[in-house]
Design an enzyme around this catalytic site. Structure first.
Site, PDB file in Angstrom:
ATOM      1  N   CYS A 214      51.934  11.373  36.433  1.00 55.61           N
ATOM      2  CA  CYS A 214      50.616  11.713  35.879  1.00 55.61           C
ATOM      3  C   CYS A 214      49.846  10.463  35.482  1.00 55.61           C
ATOM      4  O   CYS A 214      48.618  10.403  35.629  1.00 55.61           O
ATOM      5  CB  CYS A 214      50.775  12.640  34.681  1.00 55.61           C
ATOM      6  SG  CYS A 214      51.756  11.931  33.333  1.00 55.61           S
ATOM      7  N   HIS A 359      51.820  13.868  28.580  1.00 50.84           N
ATOM      8  CA  HIS A 359      51.096  14.023  29.841  1.00 50.84           C
ATOM      9  C   HIS A 359      49.792  13.240  29.811  1.00 50.84           C
ATOM     10  O   HIS A 359      49.043  13.285  28.827  1.00 50.84           O
ATOM     11  CB  HIS A 359      50.792  15.511  30.075  1.00 50.84           C
ATOM     12  CG  HIS A 359      50.273  15.836  31.440  1.00 50.84           C
ATOM     13  ND1 HIS A 359      50.811  15.319  32.595  1.00 50.84           N
ATOM     14  CD2 HIS A 359      49.247  16.641  31.836  1.00 50.84           C
ATOM     15  CE1 HIS A 359      50.147  15.795  33.644  1.00 50.84           C
ATOM     16  NE2 HIS A 359      49.190  16.593  33.203  1.00 50.84           N
ATOM     17  N   ASN A 377      42.933  17.544  35.413  1.00 50.96           N
ATOM     18  CA  ASN A 377      44.388  17.452  35.465  1.00 50.96           C
ATOM     19  C   ASN A 377      44.816  16.974  36.850  1.00 50.96           C
ATOM     20  O   ASN A 377      43.993  16.747  37.732  1.00 50.96           O
ATOM     21  CB  ASN A 377      45.001  18.821  35.140  1.00 50.96           C
ATOM     22  CG  ASN A 377      46.438  18.716  34.676  1.00 50.96           C
ATOM     23  OD1 ASN A 377      47.003  17.625  34.568  1.00 50.96           O
ATOM     24  ND2 ASN A 377      47.063  19.846  34.400  1.00 50.96           N
TER      25      ASN A 377
END
Length: 410
Positions: A214, A359, A377
């Protein structure tokens, strides 16, 4: 909040998971960033899912009941991401507060030295120009011929105009070294809502798969949006090259599929620049660095919105979005976050401190009516609201480590 429908039929639940998995795979292939062997890898993962249908069903039932009690403002659903452990689809390893403070102090010292050097050069240049001006005036005063003096005056006036023009152009260039968003395009932070998520200011939501990368996708997303804003054209940089090659200013790897930190990526892009996704398509797993050559896709500057990398205020985030564009940041992912479908994510889960995050995401806008940030995202456009999520201000440590970058202008 709408009632959540959960199939009581185990066979139907299994079919639905297979359908979601197939849909996610088709989106990834459509993006052209995953090779056939990655598809094979994901199929193998499917056969090794950690959660049974019954466990997923029970988990969703518990989640629904909990959200009903809290009067949550968002909806959840069974989706492809629910099959995996959170650690498999996130991958953030933030540095310690001590390390962040040290790195920020180094950056600030370096910027101060650069500022002093630039100021010294500017003063020298002003003195040189002033000395030249005095010398030319003395020469003009010594002239007895009125016509010749007039001609010299006109020439001097033209020269000064040219110097003023050059100085204005240089001032504009120096201004853009400290921001991505031109002043005429910068939104006012008093606007009730604003976002850099249009087709002319953002790239397609990517899919990191089960690699904990991520941090690499957030770095790429922030760079791509800010590049579009500053240069007026689209660019898709390679997350794979970032995953394979990025090292921070100390030479330490920025991360791997086991997690990482985007600060190291920005350090690397200041020295080497980014590669394009066409050169190095995403493979969903780390590999050795095949090409460490320099490119023009550089980061000129970067820093944390707050000097201690803590969670900034809403006003500070708005100011950064208005000046720099998309902002790299973090959040704490929970099962409810995994299952997000739409609405305002207002879980406000318990946290042990401001750096209790797992994250990396990209903040691209705000909406004061929703009291939430718009977040890009890296779980593909089939997740959430076309790959985005509205996260309520203050929920789940949203914004910890928020960082801005200034990209190179072509």
């Amino acid at each position: 909040m709408k009632n959540i429908k959960i199939s009581k039929n185990k066979a139907f639940l299994s079919l639905m998971l297979i359908f979601v998995f197939a849909a996610a795979s088709s989106v990834i292939l459509a993006q052209g960033s995953v090779k056939d062997d990655i598809l094979k890898q994901f199929k193998e993962n499917k056969a090794q899912i950690d959660k049974t249908d019954e466990e997923l069903k029970a988990s969703m039932q518990d989640m629904v009941e909990d959200l009903k009690k809290k009067n949550a403002k968002f909806k959840v659903e069974l989706n492809e991401m629910m099959k995996y452990k959170i650690s498999e689809i996130t991958g953030l390893k933030p540095p310690s507060n001590k390390e962040l403070k040290r790195l920020e102090e180094e950056r600030r010292k370096k910027e101060e030295l650069e500022r002093k050097r630039a100021e010294n050069e500017r003063q020298k240049e002003l003195k040189r120009l002033e000395d030249e001006r005095k010398k030319r005036e003395e020469e003009i005063n010594r002239e007895n011929d009125r016509k010749k003096q007039e001609e010299m005056r006109k020439q001097e006036e033209e020269r000064r105009k040219q110097e003023d023009q050059k100085r204005n152009e240089q001032d504009k260039k120096e201004q853009m070294l400290d921001r991505n968003v031109p002043l005429n395009l910068a939104p006012s932070i008093t606007l009730a809502a604003f976002a850099w998520n249009g087709k002319n200011t953002s790239t397609v939501v990517q899919y990191q798969g089960t690699c904990g990368s991520c941090w690499a996708f957030t770095s790429a997303a922030a760079y791509e949006t800010n590049y579009i804003i500053k240069n007026g054209k689209t660019l898709h940089i390679s997350e794979q090259a970032i995953l394979n090659c990025s090292v921070d200013r100390t030479g330490k790897k920025a991360g791997s599929c086991d997690g990482g930190w985007y600060g190291g990526v920005f350090d690397y892009l200041m020295v080497n620049g980014a590669k394009t996704a066409d050169q190095f398509p995403y493979q969903g797993k780390a590999a050795s660095c095949a090409d460490n050559s320099k490119t023009k896709y550089m980061v000129l500057k970067w820093g944390y919105i707050r000097s201690d990398a803590g969670i900034p205020s809403v006003k500070e985030v708005k100011e950064a979005i208005a000046k720099y564009g998309a902002i790299a940041a973090t959040v704490k992912v929970t099962p409810a976050f995994q299952a997000y479908k739409s609405g305002i994510f207002d879980e406000h889960t318990k946290v042990s401190g401001p750096n209790d995050v797992n994250h990396a995401i990209t903040i691209v806008g705000w909406d004061d009516n929703k009291q939430a940030y718009l977040v890009k995202n890296s779980w593909g456009p089939q997740w959430g609201e076309n790959g985005y999520i509205w996260v309520e201000y203050g929920s789940n440590n949203i914004g910890y480590g928020a960082a801005w970058i200034v990209v190179a202008q072509e």
